[in-house]
Design an enzyme around this catalytic site. Sequence first.
Site, PDB file in Angstrom:
ATOM      1  N   SER A  15     -75.402 105.317 -26.503  1.00 29.91           N
ATOM      2  CA  SER A  15     -75.218 105.480 -27.947  1.00 29.91           C
ATOM      3  C   SER A  15     -73.876 104.881 -28.319  1.00 29.91           C
ATOM      4  CB  SER A  15     -75.241 106.968 -28.315  1.00 29.91           C
ATOM      5  OG  SER A  15     -74.725 107.155 -29.620  1.00 29.91           O
ATOM      6  N   HIS A  40     -78.655 102.348 -28.290  1.00 31.19           N
ATOM      7  CA  HIS A  40     -79.167 103.449 -29.103  1.00 31.19           C
ATOM      8  C   HIS A  40     -78.282 103.602 -30.336  1.00 31.19           C
ATOM      9  CE1 HIS A  40     -81.366 107.337 -29.450  1.00 31.19           C
ATOM     10  NE2 HIS A  40     -80.252 107.736 -30.046  1.00 31.19           N
ATOM     11  N   ASP A  42     -77.521 105.785 -33.482  1.00 29.41           N
ATOM     12  CA  ASP A  42     -77.693 107.094 -34.114  1.00 29.41           C
ATOM     13  C   ASP A  42     -77.479 106.945 -35.623  1.00 29.41           C
ATOM     14  OD1 ASP A  42     -78.172 109.005 -31.925  1.00 29.41           O
ATOM     15  OD2 ASP A  42     -76.211 108.355 -31.215  1.00 29.41           O
ATOM     16  N   MET A  44     -77.494 108.331 -39.226  1.00 29.54           N
ATOM     17  CA  MET A  44     -77.399 109.621 -39.915  1.00 29.54           C
ATOM     18  C   MET A  44     -77.120 109.387 -41.393  1.00 29.54           C
ATOM     19  SD  MET A  44     -75.091 111.672 -37.116  1.00 29.54           S
ATOM     20  CE  MET A  44     -75.284 111.352 -35.354  1.00 29.54           C
ATOM     21  N   HIS A  73     -82.444 105.654 -33.947  1.00 25.84           N
ATOM     22  CA  HIS A  73     -82.827 107.062 -34.007  1.00 25.84           C
ATOM     23  C   HIS A  73     -82.478 107.549 -35.406  1.00 25.84           C
ATOM     24  CE1 HIS A  73     -81.754 111.400 -32.467  1.00 25.84           C
ATOM     25  NE2 HIS A  73     -82.780 111.385 -33.287  1.00 25.84           N
ATOM     26  N   MET A  75     -81.939 109.988 -37.977  1.00 28.33           N
ATOM     27  CA  MET A  75     -81.699 111.388 -38.328  1.00 28.33           C
ATOM     28  C   MET A  75     -81.492 111.426 -39.835  1.00 28.33           C
ATOM     29  SD  MET A  75     -79.287 112.358 -35.076  1.00 28.33           S
ATOM     30  CE  MET A  75     -78.904 110.642 -34.680  1.00 28.33           C
ATOM     31  N   MET A 144     -84.134 116.385 -28.055  1.00 30.23           N
ATOM     32  CA  MET A 144     -82.708 116.562 -28.306  1.00 30.23           C
ATOM     33  C   MET A 144     -82.171 117.702 -27.453  1.00 30.23           C
ATOM     34  SD  MET A 144     -81.784 114.238 -30.432  1.00 30.23           S
ATOM     35  CE  MET A 144     -80.124 114.879 -30.740  1.00 30.23           C
ATOM     36  N   ASP A 182     -81.304 113.217 -25.281  1.00 29.29           N
ATOM     37  CA  ASP A 182     -80.118 112.785 -26.015  1.00 29.29           C
ATOM     38  C   ASP A 182     -79.275 114.009 -26.341  1.00 29.29           C
ATOM     39  OD1 ASP A 182     -78.221 111.737 -27.714  1.00 29.29           O
ATOM     40  OD2 ASP A 182     -79.627 111.045 -29.239  1.00 29.29           O
TER      41      ASP A 182
END
Length: 228
Positions: A15, A40, A42, A44, A73, A75, A144, A182
Site C-alpha cells: 500500500s 495497492h 487505498d 478514501m 481499494h 473505501m 480487512m 489488509d
Amino acid sequence: MAEEVLASDILIAPSVLPADFARLGEECIGLEKAGADRIHWDVMDGRFVPNLTFGPDVIASIRPLVSLPFEAHLMVEEPHELAPRYAEAGCELLTVHAEACPHLHRTLGAIRELGMEAGVALNPATPASAVAHVLDLCRLVLVMTVNPGWGGQSYIAAMESKVAEVRAMIDDGGHDVELEVDGGIGRSTIGAAAKAGAGVFVAGSAVFSDELGFNHAIGELREAAAQH
C-alpha cells in the site's frame, strides 16, 4: 483446514498510503524494482471512512511509470459512480466494500463490464457470508484485518477465523478467487494470516518503515509467510 500457501503463490501488494507523496512516482518505481507483485491504492473519500486519500488523477499520473498491476481499494460511498474513473486511470482490479454496495451483484458486474477485475472487501464486523453469492463475479476477496480508514493500525487476530471461512467457501465452490488481507500486516502477523488461508498480503507500514529498504521488507514478508 486451509491448504498450504506455497512461497511461489504469495503475492505482496504494498500500500502506498505511507509513501512520501512528494516522491510518489519514485516510490512506486522503487516498489517495482524491489519485486512487489502489484501496487495497492487505498482510496478514501472522507465519508465512508474518516480520511481522504487518492483520486483517479493521481493514480493515472503514476500509471505510465511502472508496469505492475494496480488494484484500487475503494473505501468510499457509492463506489459504482466512481468506478469508471478508476478504469480510465489504468487500474486492473477494483475492490469495493460490501457495506457500501446495496446492490453488490450489480456493482461487481458493472466493474467487469468496464474491463477491470472485481473484488469485494469485508470490514471486521461484516460476516464472510456477505460474499457467498457473488464469488462467481469476483477475482478477489479482501478481509480487512483492521478497521479501514488509517494506516499503522494493529492487526486484529480474530479475523483469522473469517479468513479461514472465506478460504473454505472459495475452495469448496471451486472458485478462481484470490484471498487478500489488509491491515497490520508485518513479519510478526503475516504467517498467521497465511496459515488461515490468505495468499495476497497488503503491507504499508512494514514496507515503508524498513530502514533496509523495499527489497529487504518485501523479501522478509515473503519469507515469513512461507514459514507459516
